[in-house]
Design a protein around this motif. Sequence first.
Motif: not given
Length: 277
Positions: A220-244
């Motif tokens: 779970g924490t890894g999913v949060v870390a991954s979504a956050s790193a992805h969002a930052r890499a794409h210039g966004s700090g917010s949003g709804h992200i699905r992680v499989d």
Amino acid sequence: MRTLSFAKGHGTLNDFIVTVDRHDNRPLSAEDVRLLCDRRAGIGADGVLRAVVAKEIPDWGGDPAIWFMDYRNADGSIAEMCGNGTRVFGRYLLDNDLVSGREVEIGTRAGVRRLTFHSDGSISTAMGPVIIADEPVQVALNHGAATFDASKVDVGNPHAVVLLGPDDDLNALDLTQPPVWTPPEAFPHGVNVEFVQRIDDDHLAMRVYERGAGETMSCGTGVVASASAHARAHGSGSGHIRVDVAGGVLSVDLTGDEAILRGPAVIVGRGEFLLPD
């Protein structure tokens, strides 16, 4: 012999043993935890969640009446936080009338976490802020045969997130051996390593090697870390992200100062286990 009453549960197949020790009278040693989590000699799990009233926890400075989630990895080591574990912990507390209401707070070594129980059976955990460091980190697999740039991410516990390129094959990665990282001092107490494939801007796939457990079906924490790193890499700090993940689907809602992790949690069995004296 000592008799331990337990329940077994999982959140997207990240599985845990849950036991209640209200007044901290029956602490578990690292050897106890390793035996409990052993999938042949024990019950089998990725970790152990021990429920203790927070006032019994040394140095706890928060609400003394809430439940504290004493989490141990499968190898017996102590971890600060576990995202999927919070949901399984909350499900157990609710099912056993140890908490009530739609929202409850629990204590963890990373601080207080707020759980929300939804009508569809899913549970959300308010994970707090996610901190992404600027310091460069590299992760290597297979004794250096494959090397990746990674982001150093703090979700109350440490993560190294690798955002794979379009030509990388997530499923082909060999996670049978622990990754190594440089510089070594970046993670002096070990690290969870996530490998993340972009499906589209709000949809990711992830595999994880957890410190103290090996590759798990979900983190779970890894999913949060991954979504956050992805969002930052794409210039966004917010949003709804699905992680499989291998064990199912989780979602992360990111705002400026909060990450909300949502997913299923179920209790699948109960019993007693004999621990050696």
